[in-house]
Scaffold this active site. Structure first.
Site, mmCIF file in Angstrom:
data_model
loop_
_atom_site.group_PDB
_atom_site.id
_atom_site.type_symbol
_atom_site.label_atom_id
_atom_site.label_comp_id
_atom_site.label_asym_id
_atom_site.label_seq_id
_atom_site.Cartn_x
_atom_site.Cartn_y
_atom_site.Cartn_z
ATOM 1 N N ASN A 87 0.832 -0.921 0.011
ATOM 2 C CA ASN A 87 0.105 0.068 0.166
ATOM 3 C C ASN A 87 0.829 1.297 -0.102
ATOM 4 O O ASN A 87 0.346 2.360 0.225
ATOM 5 C CB ASN A 87 -0.937 -0.024 1.115
ATOM 6 C CG ASN A 87 -2.038 -1.051 1.046
ATOM 7 O OD1 ASN A 87 -2.651 -1.457 0.021
ATOM 8 N ND2 ASN A 87 -2.345 -1.567 2.287
ATOM 9 N N HIS A 129 2.940 2.525 2.223
ATOM 10 C CA HIS A 129 3.479 3.030 3.341
ATOM 11 C C HIS A 129 4.284 2.010 4.056
ATOM 12 O O HIS A 129 4.350 0.883 3.898
ATOM 13 C CB HIS A 129 2.057 3.664 3.978
ATOM 14 C CG HIS A 129 1.152 2.741 4.385
ATOM 15 N ND1 HIS A 129 -0.168 2.986 4.968
ATOM 16 C CD2 HIS A 129 1.178 1.279 4.682
ATOM 17 C CE1 HIS A 129 -0.757 1.796 5.406
ATOM 18 N NE2 HIS A 129 -0.105 0.793 5.181
ATOM 19 N N CYS A 156 3.481 6.534 7.629
ATOM 20 C CA CYS A 156 4.710 7.126 7.368
ATOM 21 C C CYS A 156 4.995 6.614 5.947
ATOM 22 O O CYS A 156 4.856 5.490 5.415
ATOM 23 C CB CYS A 156 5.714 6.380 8.378
ATOM 24 S SG CYS A 156 7.285 6.914 7.938
#
Length: 422
Positions: A318, A320, A355
């Protein structure tokens, strides 16, 4: 004579007998041109040299000047012409030996498989020897076995907390896949994929009773339950596959996020219909720790580690950072005295934001009650608070960890000094 007559009926001569008085005719039944065989296929006449070689190779032996093995009334050329002509089919190699070998291999494999399948299972044998996982308990629980590898243990010769968390994540994804709901992304269902929705974790609680060692096989059970109107709870129970002892418990909360806008989303009714049939009506394996986690910054934290950046391998599908990676970053700022003298016994993490690849982070840790890390042997368990944040101040993860003195041969000890372990 009877044999010759029968042979003549099967292979009529090209010319009628002299005393029959019949005239030779091209339309006479049984008379075939020299270039066509009995099946009506065109046959190329062999060259004279090859025909002579074949005749010599197949000529019957002579005994006292008399040919043996040829029936009376047949000439040499008639014997030669009785063989099938050389065509593409009869020039192929003989596959019988290869087919026989393949059949033998398959029969041996089938016999070995039947022996394994019907062999009585010992009580200590694994229900899932290949670690592929299976649905149990009426389809509500997914179970998978993991063997602790040499590269999954740390300096303490036990599996690291990151290893255990990766096993939890693996079983969660395999659970969705085994249920037939995997459709791109990390655990996204078909209806979620249509709407660009993915699952993100918001809270994780873990309690570790004992860490497995190299060569141990652990059994991980996982299941899901509803959490409010727009959330899902997933629990795990990790056992020693040999003794059945509980090694670890974990409970987590998940919500949906739009993959494009990166905003949280309500659960669409179509997606809810896909997953609610798998929900278990049971309390979490860990009581919810709702204690508020204080804020930390450079002035309030005891230990600070800066300049942490994600690597490409830290990103998941995804795009991240995988939530397991945060744990390693949090422990980057833990004091070395705790890491060397204690082991992680419990952990509560609250995920605030994701993040990304270009993020730069700070890891901050504060030791509660300020007992002094140099005197850990006098106080036993230690509690710490953590914050992982972006350099611009945005919080990524807040957490609380509890540590206990490391065990040696099952006896509580710290640096070789015995301590009382609750």
């Amino acid at each position: 004579m009877m044999a010759a007559a029968a042979t003549g009926a099967l292979f009529p001569a090209s010319n009628p007998p002299p005393d029959s008085g019949a005239k030779t005719s091209g339309n006479l039944a049984g008379s075939l041109p020299g270039s066509i065989d009995a099946r009506g296929l065109n046959v190329k006449k062999p060259a004279f040299g090859s025909l002579q070689a074949k005749a010599n190779a197949q000529a019957p032996p002579k005994v006292n000047g008399t040919k043996v093995g040829v029936m009376d009334g047949f000439k040499d050329d008639e014997v030669i012409s009785s063989h099938h002509p050389r065509t593409f089919i009869n020039q192929l190699p003989d596959w019988s030996m290869l087919l026989a070998a393949i059949t033998t291999i398959f029969l041996a494999a089938e016999k070995q498989w039947m022996m394994l399948d019907w062999k009585p299972k010992r009580p200590d044998m694994l229900a899932d020897p290949f670690g592929l996982g299976q649905i149990v308990q009426d389809g509500f629980v997914f179970r998978q076995n993991f063997s602790i590898r040499s590269y999954e243990i740390g300096a303490d010769r036990t599996a690291s907390i990151e290893t255990m968390m990766n096993h939890l994540q693996e079983t969660a994804l395999n659970h969705v896949k085994s249920a037939g709901l995997m459709h791109g992304g990390f655990g996204s269902t078909p209806e979620m994929s249509k709407r660009n929705l993915i699952w993100v974790v918001t809270k994780m609680q873990v309690v570790v009773d004992r860490y497995p060692t190299w060569g141990d096989v652990v059994q991980v059970d996982t299941w899901v339950a509803a959490s409010g109107k727009n959330g899902m709870r997933r629990d795990w129970l990790v056992r020693d596959s040999t003794t059945g002892d509980v090694l670890m418990r974990a409970s987590s909360l998940w919500v949906m996020m739009n993959k494009e806008t990166r905003r949280l989303s309500k659960i669409p009714e179509e997606a809810r219909a896909e997953i609610e049939g798998y929900f278990v009506d049971s309390p979490p394996v860990i009581d919810d720790d709702n204690r508020k986690l204080p804020k930390l910054d450079e002035t309030t934290a005891d230990y600070v580690r800066t300049g942490l950046t994600p690597r490409w391998s830290d990103l998941d599908v995804n795009q991240h950072v995988n939530n397991v990676k945060y744990i390693g970053w949090i422990l980057e700022s833990a004091p070395m005295q705790i890491l060397e003298g204690c082991e992680l016994a419990a952990m509560t993490l609250e995920y605030r934001r994701e993040c990304r690849r270009d993020s730069v982070l700070q890891s901050l840790t504060s030791v509660l009650e300020d007992k002094g890390v140099d005197n850990l042997a006098l106080f036993g368990n230690v509690e710490c608070q953590h914050v992982l944040r972006l350099e611009n101040g945005g919080e990524v993860v807040k957490g609380r960890t509890e540590w206990r003195p490391k065990r040696v041969n099952g006896i509580g000890s710290l640096g070789g000094f015995p301590t009382d372990v609750a």
